[in-house]
Each structure stands twice: as C-alpha cells, then as structure tokens.
Write an enzyme that holds these catalytic residues in place. Structure first.
Site, PDB file in Angstrom:
ATOM      1  N   VAL A 102       0.873  -1.162   0.000  1.00 38.07           N
ATOM      2  CA  VAL A 102       0.000   0.000   0.000  1.00 38.07           C
ATOM      3  C   VAL A 102       0.915   1.219   0.000  1.00 38.07           C
ATOM      4  O   VAL A 102       1.726   1.404   0.909  1.00 38.07           O
ATOM      5  CB  VAL A 102      -0.908   0.030   1.239  1.00 38.07           C
ATOM      6  CG1 VAL A 102      -1.797   1.282   1.214  1.00 38.07           C
ATOM      7  CG2 VAL A 102      -1.768  -1.225   1.308  1.00 38.07           C
ATOM      8  N   SER A 103       0.805   2.043  -1.025  1.00 37.02           N
ATOM      9  CA  SER A 103       1.700   3.182  -1.162  1.00 37.02           C
ATOM     10  C   SER A 103       1.473   4.209  -0.058  1.00 37.02           C
ATOM     11  O   SER A 103       0.397   4.286   0.537  1.00 37.02           O
ATOM     12  CB  SER A 103       1.506   3.866  -2.516  1.00 37.02           C
ATOM     13  OG  SER A 103       1.819   2.993  -3.573  1.00 37.02           O
ATOM     14  N   ALA A 104       2.506   5.001   0.209  1.00 40.63           N
ATOM     15  CA  ALA A 104       2.406   6.066   1.199  1.00 40.63           C
ATOM     16  C   ALA A 104       1.303   7.039   0.807  1.00 40.63           C
ATOM     17  O   ALA A 104       1.055   7.293  -0.379  1.00 40.63           O
ATOM     18  CB  ALA A 104       3.741   6.788   1.314  1.00 40.63           C
TER      19      ALA A 104
END
Length: 407
Positions: A77-79
């Site tokens: 899950v990207s920042a």
C-alpha cells in the site's frame, strides 16, 4: 458494533481528518475531489491485519502486503502522500473511465469516489493473490460494484476494456507498453513511476498526438513491475576483503571490464570536493536525476552491513565507475556554517578520475539544472523523432525514447 470497535472507528476518523489536513498543508492534495475521497475512504480497512492506526495514517509510510520467497516486497500500500499526488497528477473528473495497474484496493476505492457512479474503474495485477485480496477488500467496504478487478499483465493491455481517460500505474515501470498507450484516449493522462537509469520519477504525461508530454513530476519509489514489463538491474559485487560486499546496480549500460575493480576497496581512498553546497534539510533529489542522465558509468550503490561504507555517515547510494575506479556521492559539513558540500570518495587506480567525473557533473547540475523542473516527453518507436527538441537529451527504451529538457 462493540465499544472497542467504536473507539477504533472514532480514532481512525480523527487520524483521517489529520492526514487530510497534513496533505493539504504539504501541497500533496490540491483539489476538492481528492480531498473528499481521502476523507471518505477508511484507509485502515485496506491494510494488512494488525497494522497500527498510526502507521496506516502516516503521511509517508508504505505498508508491504506481500513479499516473494527472498523476502523482497512485491506488493504494498503506497504512502499516503504519493497516492494523493498521483490522484492529483491524473487530473480526474466525474464520469471518467480509469485504469489502475497494480492492485491493492485502497487506491481503487479513491478512484471510484472521484469518478463517481457515472465513471468506471478497472484495476489489474499480474498476481492472483493480490487481485483476490483487493477484490475482497473492495467488496466488503462497499466498492465491489464500482471497481472491476482483473488478473492481467498490463504489458499486453487489458482486453475488452478502454479507451481510458486516465491510467495510473502503481509499480515501477522501466518503459511504457505500447498496448497501454493504445488504450489511452486522445488527450488522456497516464501517471507512472518511470525508471530512468535506476532513478525513478512519478511522471504525469498527457497524450499529445503521437507522443506524451509531462505536466507534473514527483519524487517517489515503488516496488518494481513484474511480468513481461520487468527490467531487473544487473548487479556487480565489489568484495571488501572481509567476506562482505558493496553492490553496484546498473540499469542498462554496464561498463566494460568491471573485473578491473576487483580488490580496489582494500586500497587507499581518495576524495574530490566540488565547492557546491546545500543547506541542511534541503532536498537535492534532482542531482540524482542529473547523474542518471549525464554521468557515464552511473550506478546505484548498496553496502553490506559491516563494510566501511555502510558504517560511514553522509554518503548517498549513487556512484560511478570509470575505468579501474569507483566513486560514490558524499557530503561533508561546511566549516562554520549550516549545510554541506557535495563531493565524491573513490577507490582504485582510476579512483581520482571517477571522483572528478562525478564532481564535474555536480558542478554542471549547479550551473544548469538546480532549481529547474525538467520536462519529459515520451516518444514511441512509431512517433516522429525528428520533432524531439534539439536541446533535449534522450534515453533509449525498448518501445521508444524519453527526452528531457532542463531549460
């Protein structure tokens, strides 16, 4: 719902509001549409079980959701900051048809909120484990009917879908697949983390006839693309004489006769300093991009724990090979002042030349590239390359070329 569940939901809502405020203040969110999406989607519900709420709602935390057999992250899950920026870069609007390459669930939920019930979101991933997880999370959180999740290698496009008004790629891409461009509408936007000689920038490109022109650029890193679009680094191990290694990672062009570097770490180290300085806390990420484009023999550098390099402070993971010399980017404090001076530390018979080559490009960046946002264009193989600006530098890719202009 139990009191504990209510407490968790209330705490998540507080953190979500704080995250939106932070992203607004940083300039990561600039539109009402993206703000509304980030406010509405419960970010914590798309994280791996047991993820602390403070981690889920941190501005710059990415969260790994799957690793390969070697422990390398292959899905995450990207920042929050880069998710927000990519949503803004895509210039989305209600009613659009959008493709997401690299599934996870959370970003697709944001997309569904922005394009609304009149829009369409398709999310694809090459890994069935990833798509199964994404589809299940979207379903349980009320987005199952609003996002179509498919197993597909985006290198070959998405059959029976498109054209897409926007495409967002959430994995590191070495090139842009022709099949994806075929499904991008005229005037559409594709946002992707583009790898250029081992340095990644998330670029928002708008289609302009036979080529793409950048309209936004962000610094970010992503897990690499899998499947037919994968492009692994070539790695050279530089032994330190004590059973440990410094690894030199090359994206494309590997210098000839790297065996000439054997044993250089056991020799004397030299230093060359540039006279170019940077204030404390100021980013110089575009220097890395400049190296990637203009420094022959450029490579990324990683050092095993226990090596002298790993123990050294104020060095950065970028280097250069020149003949029988290896140099890496370093900083030293400015005497009696706040800030640091750029330089290079080097090993080998040609170490001083390698360091001098790096310092020459530091000075060139300071003269011509510092504080200037570069403009990128992507020119597919069948586009008119005669239209590439005369002052642009070009980088060859499999399916076309990238041009960059620093003016």
């Amino acid at each position: 719902m139990s009191q504990t569940d209510t407490d968790v939901a209330d705490r998540a809502a507080e953190l979500r509001a704080a995250l939106v405020s932070d992203l607004r203040a940083r300039g990561n969110i600039t539109s009402e549409a993206v703000e509304a999406a980030v406010r509405r989607v419960p970010r914590e519900r798309f994280m791996p079980a047991g993820t602390d709420l403070n981690v889920a709602y941190a501005v710059d935390n990415s969260v790994v959701t799957k690793r390969n057999e070697h422990g390398v992250a292959i899905s995450s899950v990207s920042a929050a900051y880069i998710q927000a920026r990519m949503l803004e870069q895509a210039e989305l609007a209600p009613g659009m048809t959008v493709l997401e390459v690299g599934s996870g669930g959370l970003n697709a939920a944001y997309l569904a909120e922005i394009v609304g019930p009149g829009g369409r979101v398709v999310s694809v991933d090459i890994d069935p484990d990833v798509t199964d997880r994404a589809a299940a999370l979207l379903e349980v959180n009320g987005y199952g009917s609003r996002v179509r999740v498919l197993v597909a290698d985006a290198e070959h496009g998405v059959p029976d879908e498109g054209p897409f008004d926007a495409i967002i790629v959430t994995v590191g891409a070495w090139d842009i697949a022709p099949a994806l461009l075929d499904q991008l509408a005229e005037g559409g936007v594709i946002v992707l983390p583009l790898i250029m000689n081992a340095v990644t920038r998330t670029v928002g490109f708008r289609r302009d006839g036979d080529h793409l022109i950048s309209n936004s650029v962000e610094v970010a890193g992503f897990v690499p693309m899998q499947g037919d679009g994968a492009h692994p680094d070539r790695v050279f191990l530089l032994p330190d004489g004590n059973g440990r290694h410094v690894r030199l990672l090359f994206d494309s062009d590997v210098p000839d006769h790297l065996d000439r570097l054997d044993g250089v770490l056991a020799g004397e180290r030299c230093e060359v300093w540039s006279g170019v300085t940077v204030a404390s806390g100021v980013s110089f990420a575009d220097l890395h991009l400049w190296f990637a484009w203009f420094l022959p023999g450029f490579c990324r550098v990683a050092a095993d724990d226990g090596t002298d390099l790993a123990a050294e402070r104020l060095w950065f993971p970028y280097g250069v090979v020149y003949g029988a010399g290896f140099a890496y980017l370093a900083l030293q404090p400015v005497p009696e002042g706040e800030g640091f001076e750029f330089g290079a530390r080097a090993f080998g018979p040609d170490g001083e030349r390698a360091a001098a080559a790096m310092v020459e490009q530091i000075r060139a960046w300071d003269r011509a590239g510092r504080d200037v946002e570069p403009r990128f264009c992507y020119w597919p193989a069948d586009s008119d390359h005669a239209r590439i600006p005369a002052d642009a530098a070009v980088m060859d890719k499999t399916h076309g070329v990238i041009s960059i202009s620093w003016s």
